[in-house]
Design a protein around this motif. Structure first.
Motif, PDB file in Angstrom:
ATOM      1  N   ARG A 128       0.842  -1.198   0.000  1.00  0.00           N
ATOM      2  CA  ARG A 128       0.000   0.000   0.000  1.00  0.00           C
ATOM      3  C   ARG A 128       0.878   1.250   0.000  1.00  0.00           C
ATOM      4  N   ILE A 129       0.587   2.203  -0.906  1.00  0.00           N
ATOM      5  CA  ILE A 129       1.409   3.401  -0.978  1.00  0.00           C
ATOM      6  C   ILE A 129       0.942   4.446   0.026  1.00  0.00           C
ATOM      7  N   ALA A 130       1.878   5.305   0.441  1.00  0.00           N
ATOM      8  CA  ALA A 130       1.566   6.334   1.428  1.00  0.00           C
ATOM      9  C   ALA A 130       0.579   7.364   0.889  1.00  0.00           C
ATOM     10  N   GLY A 131       0.504   7.488  -0.433  1.00  0.00           N
ATOM     11  CA  GLY A 131      -0.393   8.467  -1.044  1.00  0.00           C
ATOM     12  C   GLY A 131      -1.846   8.260  -0.678  1.00  0.00           C
ATOM     13  N   LEU A 132      -2.228   7.023  -0.338  1.00  0.00           N
ATOM     14  CA  LEU A 132      -3.620   6.758   0.032  1.00  0.00           C
ATOM     15  C   LEU A 132      -3.996   7.394   1.364  1.00  0.00           C
ATOM     16  N   ASP A 133      -3.001   7.724   2.175  1.00  0.00           N
ATOM     17  CA  ASP A 133      -3.268   8.330   3.480  1.00  0.00           C
ATOM     18  C   ASP A 133      -3.277   9.852   3.415  1.00  0.00           C
ATOM     19  N   LEU A 134      -3.113  10.398   2.218  1.00  0.00           N
ATOM     20  CA  LEU A 134      -3.130  11.838   2.044  1.00  0.00           C
ATOM     21  C   LEU A 134      -4.501  12.310   1.566  1.00  0.00           C
ATOM     22  N   ALA A 135      -4.852  13.530   1.932  1.00  0.00           N
ATOM     23  CA  ALA A 135      -6.049  14.146   1.357  1.00  0.00           C
ATOM     24  C   ALA A 135      -5.796  14.386  -0.129  1.00  0.00           C
ATOM     25  N   TRP A 136      -6.863  14.522  -0.905  1.00  0.00           N
ATOM     26  CA  TRP A 136      -6.708  14.638  -2.355  1.00  0.00           C
ATOM     27  C   TRP A 136      -5.836  15.822  -2.748  1.00  0.00           C
ATOM     28  N   TYR A 137      -5.959  16.942  -2.002  1.00  0.00           N
ATOM     29  CA  TYR A 137      -5.156  18.116  -2.352  1.00  0.00           C
ATOM     30  C   TYR A 137      -3.686  17.917  -1.963  1.00  0.00           C
ATOM     31  N   GLN A 138      -3.448  17.066  -0.932  1.00  0.00           N
ATOM     32  CA  GLN A 138      -2.073  16.740  -0.575  1.00  0.00           C
ATOM     33  C   GLN A 138      -1.461  15.793  -1.609  1.00  0.00           C
ATOM     34  N   TYR A 139      -2.268  14.811  -2.057  1.00  0.00           N
ATOM     35  CA  TYR A 139      -1.785  13.863  -3.074  1.00  0.00           C
ATOM     36  C   TYR A 139      -1.358  14.596  -4.333  1.00  0.00           C
ATOM     37  N   LEU A 140      -2.135  15.627  -4.715  1.00  0.00           N
ATOM     38  CA  LEU A 140      -1.823  16.410  -5.915  1.00  0.00           C
ATOM     39  C   LEU A 140      -0.831  17.537  -5.633  1.00  0.00           C
ATOM     40  N   SER A 141      -0.369  17.628  -4.358  1.00  0.00           N
ATOM     41  CA  SER A 141       0.579  18.674  -3.927  1.00  0.00           C
ATOM     42  C   SER A 141       0.032  20.079  -4.130  1.00  0.00           C
ATOM     43  N   LEU A 142      -1.286  20.199  -4.123  1.00  0.00           N
ATOM     44  CA  LEU A 142      -1.882  21.519  -4.310  1.00  0.00           C
ATOM     45  C   LEU A 142      -1.527  22.451  -3.160  1.00  0.00           C
ATOM     46  N   ASP A 143      -1.438  21.890  -1.934  1.00  0.00           N
ATOM     47  CA  ASP A 143      -1.057  22.727  -0.797  1.00  0.00           C
ATOM     48  C   ASP A 143       0.362  23.264  -0.954  1.00  0.00           C
ATOM     49  N   VAL A 144       1.247  22.439  -1.521  1.00  0.00           N
ATOM     50  CA  VAL A 144       2.623  22.876  -1.770  1.00  0.00           C
ATOM     51  C   VAL A 144       2.647  23.981  -2.819  1.00  0.00           C
ATOM     52  N   TYR A 145       1.882  23.747  -3.917  1.00  0.00           N
ATOM     53  CA  TYR A 145       1.844  24.761  -4.980  1.00  0.00           C
ATOM     54  C   TYR A 145       1.271  26.084  -4.465  1.00  0.00           C
TER      55      TYR A 145
END
Length: 517
Positions: free
Chosen positions: A463-480
């Motif tokens: 299982r990848i860690a990305g599944l434990d992220l919110a959708w905006y975190q998975y897409l790195s929108l918060d970083v952008y």
């Protein structure tokens, strides 16, 4: 004494590997059930005790393990009453298709949970399973079965990796080269196609989260009020088995727990019944096989289209075997043989078969690639248009739309192109070599990974860690957003500083001028 113990010691690993597995294929679709039956039979022959939930009354003969049928009686009859004209459905806009699929999925999910045989299974406190395999096809609430039996969930996608699958395991699927299953695009898209594919992907995802998943959640809690919220079940897939392969699909990203097993149901051709064998072997110029699959019926072709097809077929020097769901075909020429049912895989495996006219369903696509037969596709609905586009891209097929059947000359031109241009047959043989050139047989791979998940208690390490992220975190929108905000802030500060410096310089010059005066 040692001699007596040794044989027992040999069979102990076999006994210890025997598992109880529940397999759920709830759709009243013969093509889907063919895949389910193939998997169930192989699991049982590998020594497992398999329970199969299906609307088809199958009686599988197994060698080692056991097989138990949970029969969803009356489901097929119900769907036959609801069935629409699939030729008309083919013209439905993709966005409308989303909502049609919503309705179909909710209906199947409700019927399955409500069925007394399923209720009996779920309410039996003595029932236990080591793994639950569920067909992934707009029926996400059925993941509850794995939760109910506290067993690892193996999902099976009959159409490979797609928008129903990728988000559930966190698999990247850029819309720039991964077409949606309901669009008629290959992986090589123009700008306009990429634009449409991207917009449709957004619409599809919004539909799932805002409309479809809430509806599935309501159905689940209608029967099991104490069940977790669907969002807590959606992402618990230990393994995804995909009915795809690089010979049938364009390559796409796949995570470690996504396993391609496309072609697992196909076997070498068996000997044909005498009438078919004689018809094929007696064809001096070869044979064309014509079938629109198990759901679309050739007898439902509009009369003008059927007449055009017959006119083209009777003008050919090849013989034609046509799966036609009526005993009579008015105007049938002598070079055409019709039958309500035909052993498709065994026919495609005959050397004298030169062309396959097909709707482009994935099972038919897989079988024609397995045997290396070139194709003329007439896609109607679902993934057929995408499959057709991929076959044309790979170079062993021509494709004509359903509407083209109104034009006899266009049908003839497309047929003659594939029959007379040797490149199609050559590429088809090459694609077949790609399918056969694998380190393991697809079915062996499927069995290995199912057993792997059982051995490793769900294999959570896949299982990848990305599944434990919110959708905006998975897409790195918060970083952008953060980087953009900081960049804008820095830019504003620099602009402010520049203005202050400029103002000071201007003021200094002004003061000097005043002093000089």
């Amino acid at each position: 004494m040692i001699i007596r113990v040794f044989p027992v010691f040999l069979i102990l690993p076999i006994i210890s590997q025997c598992s109880k597995i529940l397999v759920l294929f709830p759709y009243a679709s013969k093509s889907h059930t063919i895949l389910g039956e193939a998997l169930v039979k192989s699991l049982a022959n590998s020594g497992h005790n398999v329970t199969f939930i299906t609307p088809y009354k199958t009686n599988l003969q197994t060698k080692n393990g056991t097989y138990r049928l949970i029969y969803l009686d009356n489901v097929i009859e119900y769907h036959e009453k609801q069935q629409m004209n699939l030729f008309d459905f083919g013209n439905t806009p993709p966005v409308i298709t989303l909502f049609v699929m919503n309705g179909l999925g909710n209906e199947v999910t409700d019927l399955t949970f409500a069925h007394p045989n399923v209720q009996k299974l779920l309410n039996d406190k003595h029932e236990k399973f080591d793994a639950v395999i569920v067909e992934q096809f707009v029926n996400d609430a059925m993941k509850y079965f794995a939760y109910h039996f506290n067993a690892p969930l193996v999902s099976f996608s009959t159409v490979g990796a797609n928008a129903w699958v990728n988000p559930l395991v966190g698999n990247p699927a850029p819309p720039s080269f991964v077409p949606d299953v309901f669009l008629s695009y290959s992986s090589r898209m123009s700008f306009v196609e990429r634009l449409k594919n991207t917009l449709f992907s957004v619409i599809s995802e919004l539909n799932r989260h805002l409309i479809f998943f809430p509806a599935q959640n309501r159905i689940l809690h209608k029967y099991y009020p104490d069940a977790p919220d669907l969002k807590d079940l959606l992402y618990n897939n230990s393994l995804f088995l995909l009915n795809s392969h690089v010979s049938t699909h364009s390559p796409v990203p796949l995570l470690p727990n996504m396993i391609d097993i496309g072609g697992f149901h196909v076997k070498p051709a068996k000997t044909l019944p005498k009438d078919l064998k004689d018809f094929i072997e007696g064809a001096k110029h070869g044979v064309i096989y014509f079938s629109m699959g198990s759901n679309i019926r050739s007898k439902d072709f509009p009369e003008k289209m059927r007449t055009n097809l017959l006119n083209v077929l009777k003008s050919l020097k090849q013989r034609v075997i046509w799966k036609f769901e009526d005993e009579n075909l008015p105007g049938k020429p002598d070079n055409v043989l019709i039958s309500k049912w035909l052993p498709q895989n065994d026919i495609l495996g005959q050397q004298n078969v030169k062309l396959f006219i097909t709707h482009g369903g994935l099972l038919s696509t897989t079988e024609t690639i397995y045997h290396g037969v070139p194709v003329l596709t007439i896609p109607i609905f679902g993934d057929q248009k995408m499959n057709a586009a991929q076959m044309v891209l790979h170079g062993f097929a021509q494709s004509i739309s359903f509407e083209v059947l109104n034009y006899e000359n266009k049908i003839r031109n497309a047929l003659n192109e594939v029959l007379t241009n040797p490149k199609y047959a050559g590429i088809a043989k090459q694609r077949s070599k790609i399918m056969h050139d694998q380190p393991f047989k697809p079915m062996d791979s499927a069995i290995f990974w199912i057993e792997y998940v059982i051995r490793h208690k769900g294999a959570s390490h896949l299982r990848i860690a990305g599944l434990d992220l919110a959708w905006y975190q998975y897409l790195s929108l918060d970083v952008y957003v953060f980087v953009s905000s900081v960049s804008i802030l820095v830019a504003l500060i620099l602009v402010k500083l520049c203005k202050m410096i400029c103002c000071k310089k201007t003021k200094s010059k002004t003061d000097k001028v005043k002093k000089n005066k």
